[in-house]
Write an enzyme that holds these catalytic residues in place. Structure first.
Site, PDB file in Angstrom:
ATOM      1  N   THR A 130      10.960   1.176  -6.190  1.00 16.47           N
ATOM      2  CA  THR A 130      10.636   0.548  -7.468  1.00 16.47           C
ATOM      3  C   THR A 130       9.597   1.380  -8.215  1.00 16.47           C
ATOM      4  O   THR A 130       8.955   2.266  -7.638  1.00 16.47           O
ATOM      5  CB  THR A 130      10.072  -0.858  -7.258  1.00 16.47           C
ATOM      6  OG1 THR A 130       8.837  -0.766  -6.533  1.00 16.47           O
ATOM      7  CG2 THR A 130      11.055  -1.723  -6.476  1.00 16.47           C
TER       8      THR A 130
ATOM      9  N   ILE B 126      12.714  -4.871  -8.550  1.00 13.72           N
ATOM     10  CA  ILE B 126      13.849  -5.615  -8.018  1.00 13.72           C
ATOM     11  C   ILE B 126      14.223  -6.762  -8.937  1.00 13.72           C
ATOM     12  O   ILE B 126      15.407  -7.010  -9.203  1.00 13.72           O
ATOM     13  CB  ILE B 126      13.532  -6.131  -6.604  1.00 13.72           C
ATOM     14  CG1 ILE B 126      13.430  -4.959  -5.621  1.00 13.72           C
ATOM     15  CG2 ILE B 126      14.595  -7.117  -6.128  1.00 13.72           C
ATOM     16  CD1 ILE B 126      12.950  -5.350  -4.242  1.00 13.72           C
TER      17      ILE B 126
ATOM     18  N   ASN C  70      11.161 -13.996  -6.827  1.00 16.28           N
ATOM     19  CA  ASN C  70      10.958 -12.570  -6.568  1.00 16.28           C
ATOM     20  C   ASN C  70       9.515 -12.123  -6.761  1.00 16.28           C
ATOM     21  O   ASN C  70       9.079 -11.160  -6.134  1.00 16.28           O
ATOM     22  CB  ASN C  70      11.873 -11.753  -7.480  1.00 16.28           C
ATOM     23  CG  ASN C  70      11.579 -10.271  -7.417  1.00 16.28           C
ATOM     24  OD1 ASN C  70      11.877  -9.602  -6.436  1.00 16.28           O
ATOM     25  ND2 ASN C  70      10.946  -9.746  -8.472  1.00 16.28           N
TER      26      ASN C  70
ATOM     27  N   TYR D 216       0.090  -9.506   3.272  1.00 18.49           N
ATOM     28  CA  TYR D 216       1.409  -9.510   2.638  1.00 18.49           C
ATOM     29  C   TYR D 216       2.486  -9.870   3.657  1.00 18.49           C
ATOM     30  O   TYR D 216       3.361 -10.705   3.402  1.00 18.49           O
ATOM     31  CB  TYR D 216       1.679  -8.140   2.026  1.00 18.49           C
ATOM     32  CG  TYR D 216       3.096  -7.931   1.552  1.00 18.49           C
ATOM     33  CD1 TYR D 216       3.521  -8.431   0.330  1.00 18.49           C
ATOM     34  CD2 TYR D 216       4.012  -7.213   2.327  1.00 18.49           C
ATOM     35  CE1 TYR D 216       4.827  -8.238  -0.105  1.00 18.49           C
ATOM     36  CE2 TYR D 216       5.318  -7.014   1.899  1.00 18.49           C
ATOM     37  CZ  TYR D 216       5.721  -7.529   0.678  1.00 18.49           C
ATOM     38  OH  TYR D 216       7.007  -7.323   0.255  1.00 18.49           O
TER      39      TYR D 216
ATOM     40  N   LYS E 223       5.112 -13.183   3.801  1.00 24.26           N
ATOM     41  CA  LYS E 223       6.570 -13.084   3.824  1.00 24.26           C
ATOM     42  C   LYS E 223       7.145 -13.732   5.077  1.00 24.26           C
ATOM     43  O   LYS E 223       8.273 -14.234   5.063  1.00 24.26           O
ATOM     44  CB  LYS E 223       6.994 -11.621   3.723  1.00 24.26           C
ATOM     45  CG  LYS E 223       6.674 -10.983   2.378  1.00 24.26           C
ATOM     46  CD  LYS E 223       7.350 -11.706   1.222  1.00 24.26           C
ATOM     47  CE  LYS E 223       7.180 -10.979  -0.100  1.00 24.26           C
ATOM     48  NZ  LYS E 223       7.867 -11.632  -1.219  1.00 24.26           N
TER      49      LYS E 223
END
Length: 258
Positions: free
Chosen positions: A187, A17, A87, A151, A155
């Site tokens: 990705t 990304i 990012n 994770y 976030k």
């Protein structure tokens, strides 16, 4: 061009990304600082974008001086700083059984604290140009999934950071802070991760409709296209917003009934 003359730091932009955002920003007239850990990949991106439009910095995002190094490089190379795209992220499979405190802290350092550290260092220069911050989060922020526990928490914390700074920095410094929460994106690393988990090489071509009503998942270029709006002047005074990018309504949806 929608980002003409803007200078943008994009962390984690050697792949995925971040790479797509960097390429789109340059196409829209910006100059960019590429950052990551993969030197050869980063050098290839800079060569493609042009050395007059992109520079590279290789360093762990959690190192004490990385934020200052990134800001200094932007100023030295291009003379100003208009935006930061946070990012860079650590995406690691973990659940309550496999997550110890050391791993949890590492994920929080990369995914939540490092963005805050870069914003702090960049803020005086963003304020000078009435710039902005764009954080790249995840739909996992809203609930997570069993094997992405740490994770997802990181976030979720990034959402709160974005909402808080999106209000306070906009009022105090004229700097907007917003966030994109992508869903499942195809990705290079996602392809590799799923292959390592035992899926076939072409797993992304055979997805059940409950996860991919369109017959495919999102592409990095589609996230990059959305990023341009938030990095440019078109988004005006909008700040503190979290925008989900997915191909189905996330809240209130029951995949089992699709």
């Amino acid at each position: 061009m929608r980002l003409q003359h803007k200078v943008i730091i994009i962390t984690g932009s050697c792949t995925g990304i971040g790479k797509a955002i960097a390429s789109r920003c340059v196409a829209e007239g910006a100059r960019v600082v590429i950052h990551g850990l993969e030197r050869e990949l980063g050098e290839a991106i800079v060569a493609t974008l042009g050395h007059d439009k992109a520079v590279l910095h290789i360093e762990e995002i959690t190192a004490d001086n990385t934020p200052q190094h990134l800001v200094d490089l932007a100023l030295k190379s291009f003379g100003r700083l208009d935006a930061v795209v946070n990012n860079a992220a650590m995406v690691v499979s973990s659940n309550t059984q496999t997550t110890d405190l050391a791993l949890f802290r590492q994920i929080m350092e990369v995914n939540t604290l490092a963005p805050f550290a870069l914003i702090k260092v960049a803020l005086p220069y963003l304020q000078q140009w009435r710039g902005c911050v764009l954080n790249i989060g995840s739909l996992n922020a809203w609930c997570g999934e069993p094997n992405l526990m740490a994770y997802s928490v990181s976030k979720g914390a990034l959402v709160t950071l974005t909402r808080n700074l999106g209000d306070t920095l906009h009022r105090e410094a004229g700097v907007r802070v917003n966030q994109l929460n992508p869903g499942w994106v195809l990705t290079e690393r996602e392809i590799q991760r799923k292959h390592q988990q035992g899926l076939a090489d072409d797993w992304y071509q055979h997805l059940p409709s409950e996860f991919a009503p369109a017959g495919r998942i999102l592409w990095p270029d589609e996230i990059a296209a959305a990023a341009v709006y938030w990095l440019g002047d078109e988004s005006g005074p909008v700040s503190g917003q979290i925008v989900d990018l997915e191909q189905y309504p996330f809240i209130g949806r029951n995949p089992a009934k699709n």
